[in-house]
Motif scaffolding. Structure first.
Motif, mmCIF file in Angstrom:
data_model
loop_
_atom_site.group_PDB
_atom_site.id
_atom_site.type_symbol
_atom_site.label_atom_id
_atom_site.label_comp_id
_atom_site.label_asym_id
_atom_site.label_seq_id
_atom_site.Cartn_x
_atom_site.Cartn_y
_atom_site.Cartn_z
ATOM 1 N N HIS A 157 64.456 57.035 109.027
ATOM 2 C CA HIS A 157 64.321 55.596 109.214
ATOM 3 C C HIS A 157 62.953 55.106 108.731
ATOM 4 O O HIS A 157 62.714 53.910 108.670
ATOM 5 C CB HIS A 157 64.520 55.230 110.681
ATOM 6 N N GLU A 158 62.070 56.049 108.377
ATOM 7 C CA GLU A 158 60.719 55.684 107.956
ATOM 8 C C GLU A 158 60.665 55.229 106.505
ATOM 9 O O GLU A 158 59.760 54.512 106.111
ATOM 10 C CB GLU A 158 59.775 56.872 108.161
ATOM 11 N N THR A 159 61.607 55.663 105.679
ATOM 12 C CA THR A 159 61.622 55.324 104.265
ATOM 13 C C THR A 159 62.690 54.262 104.025
ATOM 14 O O THR A 159 63.815 54.401 104.472
ATOM 15 C CB THR A 159 61.936 56.565 103.418
ATOM 16 N N THR A 160 62.307 53.212 103.308
ATOM 17 C CA THR A 160 63.282 52.173 102.991
ATOM 18 C C THR A 160 63.421 52.065 101.479
ATOM 19 O O THR A 160 62.503 52.372 100.726
ATOM 20 C CB THR A 160 62.846 50.800 103.557
ATOM 21 N N TYR A 161 64.597 51.617 101.055
ATOM 22 C CA TYR A 161 64.900 51.463 99.639
ATOM 23 C C TYR A 161 65.515 50.096 99.425
ATOM 24 O O TYR A 161 66.080 49.501 100.336
ATOM 25 C CB TYR A 161 65.906 52.540 99.180
ATOM 26 N N ASN A 162 65.417 49.613 98.194
ATOM 27 C CA ASN A 162 66.125 48.377 97.877
ATOM 28 C C ASN A 162 67.336 48.714 97.007
ATOM 29 O O ASN A 162 67.504 49.853 96.580
ATOM 30 C CB ASN A 162 65.193 47.336 97.219
#
Length: 131
Positions: A64-69
């Motif tokens: 949940h720490e890494t986000t992507y678009n």
């Protein structure tokens, strides 16, 4: 007697490993991008030659720490599509010499050392001739 003749003919069958390697040369020629492993197996049911290929490192972490678009996922999907298209072309080359063999294709997920499951996959392409 017919069964024995068929058995003896199959026992003489061997995959031309160099030919298969030539068909997959794009993967063997770029060791910085791909790790390719070869293995052979002979059972009472079949003779098999397989290649294991690391997919492009897609760097998708299950945290949940890494986000992507969306554009990141599109780029990753396009890279993976090109990878599988290249595998498909290589399989077609092998099938020119071995039109009657079965192709077994599967993938394994690879765990990073921290235990997070990444998007990186290890793909196995196995050519199998039934005995």
């Amino acid at each position: 007697m017919k069964h024995l003749r068929k058995y003896n003919e199959n026992q003489k069958f061997e995959f031309d490993e160099e030919y298969i390697k030539e068909c997959f040369i794009e993967f063997f020629d770029d060791p910085n991008k791909y790790d390719v492993y070869e293995e052979a197996d002979i059972t009472n049911e079949y003779i098999e030659h397989g290649l294991g290929i690391n997919c492009p490192d897609l760097e998708i972490y299950n945290t949940h720490e890494t986000t992507y678009n969306v554009s990141d996922f599109i780029k990753i999907s396009e890279e993976l599509t090109e990878f599988y298209k290249e595998i498909e072309v290589c399989i077609e080359k092998v099938k020119i010499k071995y039109p009657d063999v079965d192709v077994v294709l599967y993938q394994q997920n690879y765990d990073k050392n921290n235990g997070d499951l990444t998007g990186t996959r290890f793909v196995w392409v196995k050519f199998r001739k039934n005995i």
